[in-house]
Motif scaffolding. Structure first.
Motif, PDB file in Angstrom:
ATOM      1  N   THR A  94      61.870  32.954  56.610  1.00  0.00           N
ATOM      2  CA  THR A  94      60.666  33.256  55.834  1.00  0.00           C
ATOM      3  C   THR A  94      59.438  32.600  56.441  1.00  0.00           C
ATOM      4  O   THR A  94      58.354  33.204  56.482  1.00  0.00           O
ATOM      5  N   ALA A  95      59.574  31.362  56.906  1.00  0.00           N
ATOM      6  CA  ALA A  95      58.431  30.661  57.508  1.00  0.00           C
ATOM      7  C   ALA A  95      57.921  31.407  58.729  1.00  0.00           C
ATOM      8  O   ALA A  95      56.702  31.523  58.936  1.00  0.00           O
ATOM      9  N   PHE A 209      58.789  27.018  53.231  1.00  0.00           N
ATOM     10  CA  PHE A 209      59.413  28.318  52.993  1.00  0.00           C
ATOM     11  C   PHE A 209      60.886  28.409  53.375  1.00  0.00           C
ATOM     12  O   PHE A 209      61.572  29.326  52.907  1.00  0.00           O
TER      13      PHE A 209
END
Length: 239
Positions: A94-95, A209
């Motif tokens: 996600t990051a 994240f």
């Protein structure tokens, strides 16, 4: 019952796709209800840098025009390809996906200083489509049942479709250019002799994240059907 079903389906959408598409829909709804006007949202360097209306750096990516064919067309493509990227090559990263958003948005904003565009959301959608198409080169697409081609041609077909509708292709070219720069720096250049990774996700984004564990009941969108509709369907060659 219907609310519970909708809520369950909504929460199944991965977080970045859910946040961005929701922000776009809510922004459009606010404009339709006349709570805000497009004049408060559009990209204007003078208002941003001289009058410190910093929110315009974000809001110009959230408004796709009044509700109509163009809005629905963009929302469907944004949702499908953003979700498939997040559930595909960015699964569990996600990051890195957020960093792609930030990198693409920053580069597009810099280019936007030199072109006469007031809303960049459509260009951002084309960027997502371009990155997905280059990472899935063997998916065969079916556009409106009239054209059959492989995925890497999809951004160019969309540009041709915009041209037929009488829209400016500057938006599409900007999205393709930014998407290609990201794809080259992330996927091509690191694999070249003497190449290396120039794009590195900041550790602060990873800390924010990438702390959640995967949900074992998570149901990703099937990538072999990238369009989900007759004008955007696809299947893997040989499949």
């Amino acid at each position: 019952m219907a609310y519970q079903t909708f809520r369950q389906e909504y929460l199944q959408v991965p977080p970045v796709t859910r946040a961005y598409t929701t922000a776009c829909v809510l922004t459009t709804a606010a404009v339709q209800l006349e709570l805000i006007t497009p004049f408060q949202l559009y990209f204007n360097p003078e208002l941003i840098f001289k009058h410190f209306q910093i929110w315009r750096l974000i809001t110009n990516y959230l408004f796709f025009g009044p509700v109509g064919f163009n809005f629905l067309f963009n929302m469907i493509f944004l949702y499908r390809y953003c979700r498939m990227l997040e559930e595909g090559s960015f699964r569990g990263r996600t990051a890195d996906f957020v960093f792609m958003f930030l990198f693409g948005g920053l580069l597009m904003t810099l280019f936007g200083l030199f072109v006469n565009l007031v809303f960049l959301g459509q260009a951002f959608t084309i960027m997502l489509v371009y990155v997905w198409s280059r990472r899935n080169p063997y998916v065969r697409m079916n556009f409106f049942g009239l054209l059959i081609f492989q995925a890497p041609f999809l951004p160019w077909v969309l540009m041709g479709f915009s041209l037929l509708l009488g829209n400016s292709i500057i938006v599409d070219l900007l999205g393709i250019a930014v998407g290609h720069i990201y794809f080259f720096l992330e996927d091509v250049f690191p694999n070249q002799p003497g190449g290396g990774r120039l794009l590195r996700t900041p550790s602060v984004l990873k800390a924010i994240f990438d702390t959640q564990e995967d949900d074992p009941n998570y149901n990703p969108l099937p990538e072999e059907r990238p369009g989900g509709f007759a004008w955007g369907e696809g299947q893997r060659l040989g499949g």
